[in-house]
Design a protein around this motif. Sequence first.
Motif, mmCIF file in Angstrom:
data_model
loop_
_atom_site.group_PDB
_atom_site.id
_atom_site.type_symbol
_atom_site.label_atom_id
_atom_site.label_comp_id
_atom_site.label_asym_id
_atom_site.label_seq_id
_atom_site.Cartn_x
_atom_site.Cartn_y
_atom_site.Cartn_z
ATOM 1 N N LEU A 35 0.824 -1.190 0.000
ATOM 2 C CA LEU A 35 0.000 0.000 0.000
ATOM 3 C C LEU A 35 0.863 1.247 0.000
ATOM 4 N N ALA A 94 -5.002 -1.281 4.797
ATOM 5 C CA ALA A 94 -5.705 -0.115 4.261
ATOM 6 C C ALA A 94 -6.112 0.832 5.383
ATOM 7 N N MET A 98 -5.292 4.836 5.851
ATOM 8 C CA MET A 98 -6.357 5.843 5.813
ATOM 9 C C MET A 98 -6.445 6.624 7.113
ATOM 10 N N VAL A 104 -5.183 4.528 -0.325
ATOM 11 C CA VAL A 104 -5.002 3.087 -0.440
ATOM 12 C C VAL A 104 -4.246 2.760 -1.723
ATOM 13 N N ASP A 118 -6.602 2.521 -7.368
ATOM 14 C CA ASP A 118 -6.692 1.776 -6.115
ATOM 15 C C ASP A 118 -7.504 2.506 -5.056
ATOM 16 N N ASP A 119 -7.486 3.831 -5.113
ATOM 17 C CA ASP A 119 -8.204 4.638 -4.117
ATOM 18 C C ASP A 119 -9.291 5.432 -4.832
ATOM 19 N N ASN A 193 -13.741 2.407 0.608
ATOM 20 C CA ASN A 193 -12.525 1.740 0.159
ATOM 21 C C ASN A 193 -12.363 0.360 0.768
ATOM 22 N N VAL A 197 -11.886 -3.000 -1.385
ATOM 23 C CA VAL A 197 -10.834 -3.991 -1.143
ATOM 24 C C VAL A 197 -11.438 -5.378 -0.923
#
Length: 417
Positions: A35, A94, A98, A104, A118-119, A193, A197
């Motif tokens: 990450l 994650a 955050m 992320v 990814d985010d 998020n 994931v």
Amino acid sequence: MTENERGGPSRRALIGWGGAGLAIGAAAAGGGVALSDGSPGRASAAPDHAVAFHGTHQAGIATPVQDRLHFAAFDVKTEDRAEFVQLLKDWTAAARLMTAGKPVGEGAYGGLAEAPPDDTGEALGLSPSRLTLTLGFGPSLFERFGLADRRPAALADLPRFPGDNLDASRTGGDLCVQACADDPQVAVHAIRNLARVGFGKAAVRWSQLGFGKTSSTTPDAQTPRNLMGFKDGTRNIAGTETARLDKHVWVSASDGDAKSAWMTGGSFLVARRIRMNIETWDRTSLQEQEDVFGRDKGEGAPVGKAKEHDAPFLKAMKPDAHVRLAHPDSNGGITILRRGYSFTDGTDGLGRLDAGLFFLAYQRDVREGFIPLQRRLSAHDALNEYIQHVGSAVFAVPPGVRDSHDWWGRALFSKEA
């Protein structure tokens, strides 16, 4: 940065495996894609707005209560134990980022144009806003993955209480994540998020947005008011009251047998969606409103007292007053830590507000906390004329993530993982 330096395969490498965007994790948490490390061009943490993620207990319980909530219950969709364990590791990685204000994965932009980022990006440029993420396991999870013999006795199924009108679509869940922050967009971003994931392995069953905290865990802070206009949680446990937390909130190694030892340092959460009959309440006289609660509406003082924090004389209140019935002195000392939020979700189609209290209560044992207390309140509380419990869930909240090598639920899965 090379693949080895990142501690895992790159996003482009995953594309080559046909898995673009499907395996978002961190090597430090046990596999998957590394990450974001907060490199230039990515949102960075503002230390004065970040709450430490690592600790003996999960943040978001005794932590000073933030202004906003996004609570989500999830159903587990995988039958593969190893895949679920990897999800917990990925979620931990994650969450670690955050809560520090970092995106992320490889972020919301700058990655492979042919793949989704990814985010999701809506928290870019925002501070961490004291974001905390708190994870819990529902009773139904222990029916999976050979965990039946590790379900704590204190994670009791809640009975049906008088007056309950529970909506199945807002009840239960294999997992929960409580996201609290001072910025609603930060809280929503976190749940969004984690759901991303978890795609294919966990799906949102129901969720609830909350605003206007109705309880405080901060000493000397002004007590918040609920949507009925009354101060709530005057004697709530403060985050600095170590002795009260140990006695009423944190699970001790002496609380159970070997099957629940993994919960040491954790707590048990009851979540209840309580709808208020706002229109009926708003037509009720001030005197009756104060009689229902056992406090005056202005200062919040108990009946016959001058100040909010004056010790209440319970016998001066009506027998069915809420404060009198809920007070520890009326319940053998039962004490819970409350972190509730107000909510309003539009109208019900008949011009009435769908609004009320999203009640969150942490305790050391549900059988000795919420259940006996709610039995008393549901049978006798004058407040019942104006409220109805319409959603419900109970969760075992494991201890905190100790360091960068730890992950949510490790102690539960330690023999299996």
